[in-house]
Design an enzyme around this catalytic site. Sequence first.
Site, mmCIF file in Angstrom:
data_model
loop_
_atom_site.group_PDB
_atom_site.id
_atom_site.type_symbol
_atom_site.label_atom_id
_atom_site.label_comp_id
_atom_site.label_asym_id
_atom_site.label_seq_id
_atom_site.Cartn_x
_atom_site.Cartn_y
_atom_site.Cartn_z
ATOM 1 N N HIS A 122 9.795 -30.231 23.403
ATOM 2 C CA HIS A 122 9.905 -31.333 23.419
ATOM 3 C C HIS A 122 8.112 -30.636 23.121
ATOM 4 O O HIS A 122 7.586 -30.280 22.531
ATOM 5 C CB HIS A 122 8.753 -31.413 24.882
ATOM 6 C CG HIS A 122 8.439 -32.530 25.667
ATOM 7 N ND1 HIS A 122 7.588 -32.770 25.622
ATOM 8 C CD2 HIS A 122 8.489 -33.604 26.549
ATOM 9 C CE1 HIS A 122 6.633 -33.853 25.768
ATOM 10 N NE2 HIS A 122 7.877 -34.676 26.629
ATOM 11 N N ASP A 199 7.541 -23.440 28.649
ATOM 12 C CA ASP A 199 7.744 -24.343 28.946
ATOM 13 C C ASP A 199 7.746 -24.562 30.558
ATOM 14 O O ASP A 199 9.423 -24.655 29.894
ATOM 15 C CB ASP A 199 7.641 -25.837 27.609
ATOM 16 C CG ASP A 199 7.684 -27.115 28.317
ATOM 17 O OD1 ASP A 199 7.440 -27.094 29.442
ATOM 18 O OD2 ASP A 199 7.714 -27.607 27.467
ATOM 19 N N GLN A 202 10.257 -28.875 32.665
ATOM 20 C CA GLN A 202 11.419 -29.526 34.038
ATOM 21 C C GLN A 202 12.690 -28.563 34.585
ATOM 22 O O GLN A 202 12.578 -28.536 35.048
ATOM 23 C CB GLN A 202 12.888 -30.224 32.314
ATOM 24 C CG GLN A 202 11.987 -30.838 31.796
ATOM 25 C CD GLN A 202 12.058 -32.435 32.502
ATOM 26 O OE1 GLN A 202 12.496 -32.550 33.851
ATOM 27 N NE2 GLN A 202 11.265 -33.551 32.094
ATOM 28 N N LYS A 225 6.062 -33.907 38.050
ATOM 29 C CA LYS A 225 7.855 -33.891 38.150
ATOM 30 C C LYS A 225 8.625 -33.220 39.349
ATOM 31 O O LYS A 225 9.264 -33.429 39.137
ATOM 32 C CB LYS A 225 7.587 -33.097 36.672
ATOM 33 C CG LYS A 225 8.151 -33.926 35.263
ATOM 34 C CD LYS A 225 8.437 -33.160 34.677
ATOM 35 C CE LYS A 225 7.740 -33.340 33.143
ATOM 36 N NZ LYS A 225 8.046 -34.925 32.449
ATOM 37 N N CYS A 364 10.753 -37.793 23.194
ATOM 38 C CA CYS A 364 9.117 -37.189 22.895
ATOM 39 C C CYS A 364 10.379 -35.668 22.774
ATOM 40 O O CYS A 364 9.721 -34.507 22.476
ATOM 41 C CB CYS A 364 8.502 -36.587 23.712
ATOM 42 S SG CYS A 364 7.154 -38.151 24.794
#
Length: 406
Positions: A122, A199, A202, A225, A364
């Site tokens: 991303h 990261d 998600q 999220k 993105c």
Amino acid sequence: MLDVETIRKDFPILDTLMHGRPLVWLDSASTSQKPRQVVDRMVRFYESENSNVHRGVYELSEKATAAYEGARAACGRFIGARNARSIIFTRGTTESINLVRYTWGRANVREGDEILVTEMEHHSNLIPWQLLAQETGATLRHLPIDDEGRLRMDLLDQHMTERTKLVAVGLMSNVLGTINPVRRLADAAHAVGARILVDAAQAAPHLPFDVNELDADFLAYSSHKMCGPTGAGVLYGREDLLEAMPPFHGGGEMIREVWADRATWNEIPYKFEAGTPNVAQAVGMGAAVEYLEDVGRDDIREHEKEMVAYAIERLEAAGAVVYGPRDVEERGGVASFNLDEVHPHDMATILDQEGICIRAGHHCAQPLMRRLDVAATARASFYLYNSPQDIDALVDALAKAKGWFA
Ligand code: C6P
């Protein structure tokens, strides 16, 4: 097994009508909906605990501080952190990654060093490293993916060298859904003396994981999220690394003592929390952690495997090209696709008329779009409140969209 009907009752927004039709929310990878438990917790904070934190000697401030620090403990527990000192509250994943860029990155990355990212990152886990490389003279390298959207681990030796200082990788792709072998990357990074930043924007909402098992040096995730409010997120860092890092922003709680021309810094994690933090948002994030723990993170993961398997089957039967690994053990609840010549934006606009929300565009992740050789994709993403009926509604509406463009 999740009782989706009961879970849905926790999310008042799912009763909304859009264009006269029941809302079908298939954009949780962008942001999730919020359960009543989280909203109520934030209302309770504002109605009976609101005060600044770590500053007042009065009881109300102690209440607010206890709520804020309780949320920190919950956010640490959520990812298996051994100590809440490792948990820095930020505004979200993007800010967490930029914090590492400005503090650890500037102090540790030099000309000639290498930063390894992947082809599926991303932008939030790419741009900060591009900027750091430009600023320091370091080189950015990209681990490629195969045609099913998995990392080419067979090429790792060619991309990871003695000069690698940092590996920055997503645990789960927001486009392909791919779950990356982060532990293997961490072992390889540590073997050459590099650090690894994960990261987990998600992954955190959908996959149970443990920072120690991943052996992550840094890990970032966002509240919004995972059923929590916007404006909150976490940077996890190994304590010894955080201790050694210079501060990020200056002012407020990050200070121990100030003279006219210099200052000393507070202990971690406060050294990185300048100014009045987003207290209510952090408390809401803590409530979201508790909500997800109560529902059961393993059950959420199992549910999403079923959802994504069903989505792939139905979308492919409808003639769509679906991206990412086929094996649901290797992917999370995201299905990016293209359908004939229908532009994803047109598709999303037509679906909106049916009350169905999906995301369309480059998500993105423009370098990944180039690798897939597409300008854009449509993306449906699933969470604990989605049912197979939502996928049926999506596929039926797609058939309609296809008819429009035939
Ligand atoms: N992806 C999506 O629709 P923030 O905005 O800071 O909470 O998260 C940024 C981010 C970082 N990494 C990954 C893998 C992400 O998916 C995201 C956010 C959203 O895919 C919005 S672009």
